[in-house]
Design a protein around this motif. Structure first.
Motif, PDB file in Angstrom:
ATOM      1  N   GLU A  90     -29.909 -23.131 -37.638  1.00 45.68           N
ATOM      2  CA  GLU A  90     -30.341 -23.283 -36.248  1.00 45.68           C
ATOM      3  C   GLU A  90     -30.720 -24.731 -35.952  1.00 45.68           C
ATOM      4  N   SER A  91     -30.547 -25.087 -34.697  1.00 41.84           N
ATOM      5  CA  SER A  91     -30.927 -26.429 -34.255  1.00 41.84           C
ATOM      6  C   SER A  91     -32.344 -26.402 -33.695  1.00 41.84           C
ATOM      7  N   GLU A  92     -33.061 -27.489 -33.917  1.00 38.95           N
ATOM      8  CA  GLU A  92     -34.348 -27.669 -33.245  1.00 38.95           C
ATOM      9  C   GLU A  92     -34.473 -29.155 -32.962  1.00 38.95           C
ATOM     10  N   THR A  93     -34.221 -29.514 -31.716  1.00 37.36           N
ATOM     11  CA  THR A  93     -34.228 -30.940 -31.398  1.00 37.36           C
ATOM     12  C   THR A  93     -35.613 -31.428 -30.974  1.00 37.36           C
ATOM     13  N   ASP A  94     -36.512 -30.487 -30.694  1.00 37.51           N
ATOM     14  CA  ASP A  94     -37.890 -30.870 -30.397  1.00 37.51           C
ATOM     15  C   ASP A  94     -38.655 -30.947 -31.722  1.00 37.51           C
ATOM     16  N   HIS A  95     -38.930 -32.164 -32.172  1.00 34.45           N
ATOM     17  CA  HIS A  95     -39.498 -32.324 -33.517  1.00 34.45           C
ATOM     18  C   HIS A  95     -40.881 -31.724 -33.684  1.00 34.45           C
ATOM     19  N   SER A  96     -41.580 -31.524 -32.576  1.00 31.23           N
ATOM     20  CA  SER A  96     -42.907 -30.930 -32.726  1.00 31.23           C
ATOM     21  C   SER A  96     -42.794 -29.436 -33.034  1.00 31.23           C
ATOM     22  N   MET A  97     -41.576 -28.895 -32.942  1.00 35.37           N
ATOM     23  CA  MET A  97     -41.384 -27.461 -33.182  1.00 35.37           C
ATOM     24  C   MET A  97     -40.727 -27.155 -34.533  1.00 35.37           C
ATOM     25  N   THR A  98     -40.321 -28.203 -35.263  1.00 37.35           N
ATOM     26  CA  THR A  98     -39.575 -27.983 -36.514  1.00 37.35           C
ATOM     27  C   THR A  98     -40.319 -27.086 -37.495  1.00 37.35           C
ATOM     28  N   VAL A  99     -41.605 -27.412 -37.704  1.00 34.90           N
ATOM     29  CA  VAL A  99     -42.380 -26.669 -38.705  1.00 34.90           C
ATOM     30  C   VAL A  99     -42.505 -25.208 -38.290  1.00 34.90           C
ATOM     31  N   LYS A 100     -42.885 -25.000 -37.045  1.00 37.39           N
ATOM     32  CA  LYS A 100     -43.102 -23.637 -36.558  1.00 37.39           C
ATOM     33  C   LYS A 100     -41.814 -22.821 -36.682  1.00 37.39           C
ATOM     34  N   LYS A 101     -40.718 -23.405 -36.226  1.00 38.06           N
ATOM     35  CA  LYS A 101     -39.442 -22.705 -36.258  1.00 38.06           C
ATOM     36  C   LYS A 101     -39.031 -22.365 -37.698  1.00 38.06           C
ATOM     37  N   SER A 102     -39.204 -23.329 -38.603  1.00 35.47           N
ATOM     38  CA  SER A 102     -38.810 -23.109 -39.999  1.00 35.47           C
ATOM     39  C   SER A 102     -39.606 -21.967 -40.617  1.00 35.47           C
ATOM     40  N   LEU A 103     -40.922 -21.981 -40.389  1.00 37.50           N
ATOM     41  CA  LEU A 103     -41.766 -20.942 -40.979  1.00 37.50           C
ATOM     42  C   LEU A 103     -41.394 -19.577 -40.413  1.00 37.50           C
ATOM     43  N   GLU A 104     -41.115 -19.539 -39.124  1.00 37.41           N
ATOM     44  CA  GLU A 104     -40.730 -18.268 -38.497  1.00 37.41           C
ATOM     45  C   GLU A 104     -39.418 -17.748 -39.071  1.00 37.41           C
ATOM     46  N   LEU A 105     -38.456 -18.652 -39.212  1.00 40.95           N
ATOM     47  CA  LEU A 105     -37.139 -18.241 -39.722  1.00 40.95           C
ATOM     48  C   LEU A 105     -37.251 -17.639 -41.119  1.00 40.95           C
ATOM     49  N   ARG A 106     -38.147 -18.201 -41.939  1.00 44.58           N
ATOM     50  CA  ARG A 106     -38.271 -17.710 -43.317  1.00 44.58           C
ATOM     51  C   ARG A 106     -39.341 -16.621 -43.418  1.00 44.58           C
ATOM     52  N   GLY A 107     -39.978 -16.315 -42.284  1.00 41.06           N
ATOM     53  CA  GLY A 107     -41.003 -15.261 -42.300  1.00 41.06           C
ATOM     54  C   GLY A 107     -42.241 -15.642 -43.088  1.00 41.06           C
ATOM     55  N   ILE A 108     -42.617 -16.919 -43.036  1.00 42.32           N
ATOM     56  CA  ILE A 108     -43.815 -17.360 -43.773  1.00 42.32           C
ATOM     57  C   ILE A 108     -45.006 -17.394 -42.826  1.00 42.32           C
ATOM     58  N   LYS A 109     -46.048 -16.663 -43.188  1.00 46.03           N
ATOM     59  CA  LYS A 109     -47.250 -16.663 -42.357  1.00 46.03           C
ATOM     60  C   LYS A 109     -48.316 -17.511 -43.030  1.00 46.03           C
ATOM     61  N   ILE A 110     -48.936 -18.364 -42.257  1.00 48.75           N
ATOM     62  CA  ILE A 110     -49.964 -19.245 -42.810  1.00 48.75           C
ATOM     63  C   ILE A 110     -51.324 -18.755 -42.346  1.00 48.75           C
ATOM     64  N   LYS A 111     -52.208 -18.575 -43.336  1.00 47.32           N
ATOM     65  CA  LYS A 111     -53.579 -18.224 -42.983  1.00 47.32           C
ATOM     66  C   LYS A 111     -54.275 -19.533 -42.630  1.00 47.32           C
ATOM     67  N   VAL A 112     -54.604 -19.739 -41.379  1.00 47.53           N
ATOM     68  CA  VAL A 112     -55.233 -21.024 -41.031  1.00 47.53           C
ATOM     69  C   VAL A 112     -56.725 -20.984 -41.352  1.00 47.53           C
ATOM     70  N   LYS A 113     -57.156 -22.018 -42.000  1.00 48.36           N
ATOM     71  CA  LYS A 113     -58.583 -22.142 -42.276  1.00 48.36           C
ATOM     72  C   LYS A 113     -59.083 -23.355 -41.509  1.00 48.36           C
ATOM     73  N   GLU A 114     -59.607 -23.123 -40.322  1.00 45.23           N
ATOM     74  CA  GLU A 114     -60.184 -24.228 -39.560  1.00 45.23           C
ATOM     75  C   GLU A 114     -61.587 -24.454 -40.091  1.00 45.23           C
ATOM     76  N   MET A 115     -61.820 -25.603 -40.662  1.00 40.79           N
ATOM     77  CA  MET A 115     -63.112 -25.880 -41.269  1.00 40.79           C
ATOM     78  C   MET A 115     -63.865 -26.867 -40.379  1.00 40.79           C
ATOM     79  N   PRO A 116     -65.135 -26.599 -40.094  1.00 41.81           N
ATOM     80  CA  PRO A 116     -65.884 -27.533 -39.238  1.00 41.81           C
ATOM     81  C   PRO A 116     -66.322 -28.772 -40.003  1.00 41.81           C
ATOM     82  N   ILE A 117     -65.366 -29.515 -40.509  1.00 43.57           N
ATOM     83  CA  ILE A 117     -65.679 -30.735 -41.257  1.00 43.57           C
ATOM     84  C   ILE A 117     -64.764 -31.861 -40.771  1.00 43.57           C
ATOM     85  N   PRO A 118     -65.201 -33.135 -40.980  1.00 44.87           N
ATOM     86  CA  PRO A 118     -64.440 -34.252 -40.399  1.00 44.87           C
ATOM     87  C   PRO A 118     -63.226 -34.702 -41.206  1.00 44.87           C
TER      88      PRO A 118
END
Ligand code: SF4
Ligand code: ZN
Length: 708
Positions: free
Chosen positions: A274-302
Motif C-alpha cells: 500500500e501507498s502512504e504519501t502522508d509521512h505522518s501516517m506511515t507508522v499508524k498505517k504500518s501497525l494497522e496493516l500488520r495488526g500490531i496494537k501498542i499499549k500506550v504508556k503516557e507517563m507524567p514525566i519530562p
C-alpha cells in the motif's frame, strides 16, 4: 502483464543475473571448495536451508541454488507466481551477501551496519517478543526525500518498543537526525546495499527454525510461520527500482506488508502493498496493516519513557547525578502493609533532590496494599524497578536490592527530571501491571546518608534476609503446586515450561514465585497451577498430573514429561533458553553452555549448533535448554546423577555459578570446590585433553554409571 508483476520479474531476473555472475567470479577466484558461511549460525545460508533443506557449505554448492532460484521465476501473470519470484530475489540477496563473507573475513568492518544477526541474538529476542515488550519488527529501507520523515518514523517506532532494522541511506539520515542506535536501543542498521535486506529476512526464517520446529525444505510451512507468527512489516522511502520491488514481493510472500511512500495508484495490493504519501501516517498505517496494537504508556514525566531506552548507557561525562552503592548506602524495597498505612499516589522526597548533582545516597521505599496482595509478590514487583527506571530516557539503572547504581544524565536533568518523576513511574507502572493485586501504592525516596544507612540496616537488610530464608526453604517437596508457562507458544506452538521452586523457566525470567504471581495477575494467563499429584517416579520427577497438564497445554503435542531427567522424556525447549545442556559421551558427563559463549565445546559443537539440536517445543533426549540458575539446583538432571555429571562449562558461566554450585556439591556429595574439577575453554576443548584434565582431577563423572 501489469506494471507491478513486470517490475517484480524484471528485478528477479536482474538479481539472478548478478548472482550467477558473482558466484562464477567467486569460484574462479577462490575455487569451488572455498567455504561460504555466515558467522555464528547453525543454519548455513538460512533462506536456502529452510526453503530447500540444502546445507550450503562451499562455493561449489551455490550453482545448484542459482538453478533453484531460476525455477522460482516463471514469468506468469498471477500474483502468487510473482511473489515466488520475489522469494528468488531473497535467495539471490542471501547468496550475494554470503559471498561478501566468503571473500572477506569482516565485510562489514567499514559499514555503518552490523550485517548478519547471529543466532544467539535471535534467541535472546524470544522473551521480549512473546511478552509484547517488543510489539513488532519494522524494516525501513531506501532514502527519504526529506530526511526528517524517516527520522520521525524511526523515533516513533523506538518509543513504541518496535525493533527497527535500517537498510540503505536511511541509515545515514537517521544518524544525522540523532537517532540513538544499537540492538539494545532497538534500532539496528544492517547495511547500505539493498541485499542487506537478507539479514532481516533470515532473522524471520531462523525464528521458524529455532522456535517453530520447522522442517528444512518445508517452504509452505515456512511461509505460514512467518506470516502468522513474525510481526514484521516493511517501509520504503524514496523512489523504488525493480530490485526493491522484487525484494518487496519476497517480503509479501513471507507475509510482511509493505508500505511505500510513493503513489502506486492501482498497482496497490490491499493488505500487502500500500501507498502512504502522508509521512505522518506511515507508522499508524504500518501497525494497522500488520495488526500490531501498542499499549500506550503516557507517563507524567519530562523525558521519553519506553522499553527501547532500557539499554541506554550513560557515561561519566554525561552524568549529572549518581546513586551508587559503591559510594553511598542504597536500597530498593517494596513492602506490603495494611490499608491504613498507605496513602494512594503519595510521592515524597526526604532529603536533597538531584538538583545539586554529584553522588547521593538513596532509599527507594514503596508501600503497597491490596486485598489480594501476598508477601511473596513483594520481590516480584521490586525486581521490576530496574526495568522501569531504565525506560526513562537519560536514566541508567543496574542491580537490585541494596546493590544498585542509578545515573541521571545532564540532558534529562535539564529537561526537568527529578525524583518525584521516578515516583510517578513506579506508581503508574505498579498500578498498570499489578492492578489485580495492588489497590493502593505510596512511594518515598530518602537521600540523606545517615537516614538511608539506618533504613538499610534496620529495615531493608532484615527483609532481604527473611526473603532469602523463605526462598531457600522453597523446595519442590515443600509446595503442593507447580506452574506451567506457555508464554513462548506464540513462537513455539507446542512448548510448555513446567516451573517448580527448584527449576525456573528455561528463559531464566520466570521463577516459581513469578509464575505464582502471574497466575494471580492474569488468572486465565500462561501460568496455570498443576497440583503436585500422581508421582510415579521420584528419581525422574514424573507426575501424572504434570503429564495431563502439559498434554492439555500443548494440545496433545507432548504427553509425557519429567522434571529432573535429561534423557527420559526431558522437558521441551522453545528456543530462548539461557543455557543448553548436552551429553558428552567420551567423559560420561554433560557440558553446559551459555548463549553468550561463542567458541567450541568438547562435543564438537558450538552453542548455536548444540542449541539447534533442540527447540520448537520438541523433546530431544540428551539435549535440554534451561536457565542459568538451574545449574546449581539440587534437581539439575537429578535422574542422571545430578551436577556431578557436569564436566565442562565456559569459564564465564563457571565463575558466575561457582559459589552456588560449589555449595550444592558440598551439601549433596561433600565435594569441596567442585568447580575446580570442571573443565573450561581456557583449559581444553579437545575431548582427549578434557578427559586428561578430568582424570587428573578425579572428576566423579568418570566413575559413574554410563549416562546413556
Ligand atoms: Fe517462555 Fe518458558 Fe520463559 Fe515462559 S518460562 S517465557 S514459556 S521460556
Ligand atoms: Zn521461550
Amino acid at each position: 502483464m501489469s506494471v507491478l508483476t513486470d517490475l517484480i520479474y524484471g528485478g528477479s531476473h536482474a538479481v539472478i543475473g548478478l548472482t550467477e555472475g558473482a558466484v562464477q567470479d567467486a569460484i574462479g577466484k577462490l575455487g569451488a571448495d572455498a567455504k561460504v558461511a555466515f558467522p555464528d549460525t547453525a543454519y548455513f545460508l538460512p533462506t536456502i536451508y529452510a526453503a530447500t533443506g540444502v546445507k550450503v557449505k562451499t562455493l561449489g554448492d551455490l550453482p545448484a541454488c542459482v538453478d533453484v532460484m531460476k525455477s522460482l521465476v516463471t514469468d506468469k501473470e498471477e500474483l502468487g507466481d510473482a511473489l515466488n519470484a520475489g522469494l528468488a530475489t531473497a535467495v539471490g540477496a542471501e547468496i550475494l551477501e554470503a559471498l561478501k563473507f566468503a571473500q572477506n573475513e569482516d565485510p562489514y568492518k567499514e559499514e555503518t551496519g552490523i550485517g548478519f544477526v547471529p543466532d544467539p541474538v535471535i534467541r535472546s529476542l524470544g522473551v521480549p517478543l512473546v511478552t509484547g515488550d517488543i510489539p513488532g519488527v519494522a524494516v525501513v529501507l531506501g532514502k527519504a526525500e526529506n530526511p526528517e520523515d524517516v527520522v520521525n518514523a524511526v523515533k516513533d517506532y523506538q518509543s513504541k518498543g518496535i525493533l527497527t532494522f535500517l537498510i540503505g541511506e536511511v541509515i545515514d539520515q537517521c544518524v544525522a537526525g540523532g537517532v540513538k542506535m544499537g540492538l539494545e536501543l532497538r534500532v539496528v542498521p544492517l547495511g547500505h546495499d539493498v541485499t542487506a535486506v537478507t539479514h532481516v529476512v533470515t532473522v524471520a526464517i531462523r525464528a521458524a527454525l529455532i522456535f517453530g520446529a520447522l522442517q528444512p525444505g518445508d517452504l509452505k510451512g515456512l511461509l505460514t510461520y512467518t506470516k502468522e507468527r513474525v510481526p514484521a512489516f516493511v517501509n520504503t522511502y524514496g523512489a523504488i527500482d525493480q530490485v526493491v520491488v522484487s525484494a518487496g514481493a519476497g517480503a509479501i510472500a513471507l507475509g510482511f506488508p509493505v508500505v511505500v511512500d510513493i503513489d502506486l495508484g492501482e498497482n496497490q495490493v490491499p493488505g500487502a502493498l500500500e501507498s502512504e504519501t502522508d509521512h505522518s501516517m506511515t507508522v499508524k498505517k504500518s501497525l494497522e496493516l500488520r495488526g500490531i496494537k501498542i499499549k500506550v504508556k503516557e507517563m507524567p514525566i519530562p523525558v521519553a519513557f519506553a522499553a527501547a531506552f532500557e539499554g541506554e548507557i550513560i557515561r561519566k561525562n554525561d552524568m549529572h547525578t549518581e546513586f551508587s552503592s559503591h559510594a553511598n548506602p542504597t536500597c530498593e524495597l517494596v513492602t506490603s502493609v495494611p490499608a491504613d498505612q498507605v496513602e494512594d499516589h503519595k510521592i515524597t522526597v526526604v532529603g536533597p533532590d538531584i538538583d545539586a548533582g554529584g553522588e547521593l545516597a538513596l532509599a527507594t521505599c514503596v508501600k503497597v496494599y491490596g486485598a489480594k496482595m501476598q508477601p511473596d509478590f513483594e520481590s516480584v514487583i521490586e525486581r521490576k524497578i530496574h526495568a522501569w527506571f531504565n525506560y526513562m530516557e537519560g536514566v541508567m539503572h543496574t542491580g537490585q536490592r541494596n546493590l544498585i547504581r542509578i545515573r541521571v544524565s545532564h540532558d534529562a536533568f535539564e529537561k526537568g527530571l527529578r525524583l518525584n518523576h521516578f515516583g510517578e513511574v513506579l506508581y503508574n507502572m505498579i498500578m498498570d501491571e499489578f492492578d489485580t493485586v495492588v489497590d493502593k501504592c505510596e512511594v518515598t525516596f530518602y537521600t540523606e546518608h545517615d537516614q538511608v544507612q539506618k533504613i538499610l540496616d534496620e529495615v531493608a537488610m532484615p527483609t532481604y534476609n527473611a526473603r532469602d530464608d523463605r526462598l531457600a526453604s522453597l523446595t519442590d517437596e515443600s509446595v503442593d503446586t507447580f506452574y506451567t508457562c506457555i508464554l513462548c507458544q506464540s513462537f513455539a506452538p507446542s512448548h510448555c515450561c513446567v516451573v517448580t521452586p527448584e527449576r525456573l523457566g528455561l528463559c531464566g525470567a520466570v521463577s516459581w514465585l513469578d509464575a505464582k504471581a502471574t497466575k494471580e495477575l492474569t488468572p486465565t494467563g500462561p501460568c496455570q497451577p498443576i497440583p503436585k499429584e500422581g508421582c510415579t517416579d521420584e528419581r525422574t520427577g514424573h507426575y501424572t498430573a504434570v503429564d495431563e497438564m502439559v498434554e492439555k497445554m500443548t494440545q496433545g503435542a507432548v504427553s509425557q514429561v519429567t522434571l529432573y531427567s535429561l534423557i527420559e522424556d526431558p522437558m521441551t525447549s522453545c528456543g530462548c533458553f539461557e543455557c543448553i545442556c548436552g551429553v558428552e559421551p567420551a567423559s560420561n558427563g554433560v557440558v553446559v553452555v551459555n548463549r553468550e559463549y561463542k567458541g567450541m565445546t568438547p562435543t564438537g559443537m558450538s552453542f548455536g549448533e548444540l542449541a539447534s539440536m533442540t527447540g520448537g517445543g520438541v523433546q530431544t533426549p540428551g539435549f535440554m535448554g534451561h536457565g542459568r540458575h538451574f545449574i546449581s539446583s539440587k534437581k539439575f538432571i537429578a535422574a542422571e546423577g545430578g551436577i556431578k555429571r557436569i564436566v565442562w562449562m565456559p569459564k564465564e558461566l563457571k565463575d558466575d555459578v561457582a559459589e552456588k554450585l560449589n555449595k550444592t556439591a558440598k551439601e549433596l556429595y561433600d565435594i569441596d570446590n567442585f568447580t575446580d574439577m570442571i573443565c573450561d575453554e581456557t583449559i581444553a576443548t579437545d575431548t582427549e585433553q578434557v578427559l586428561e584434565f578430568l582424570t587428573e582431577k578425579g572428576h566423579p563423572a568418570l566413575e559413574m554409571d554410563p549416562i546413556m
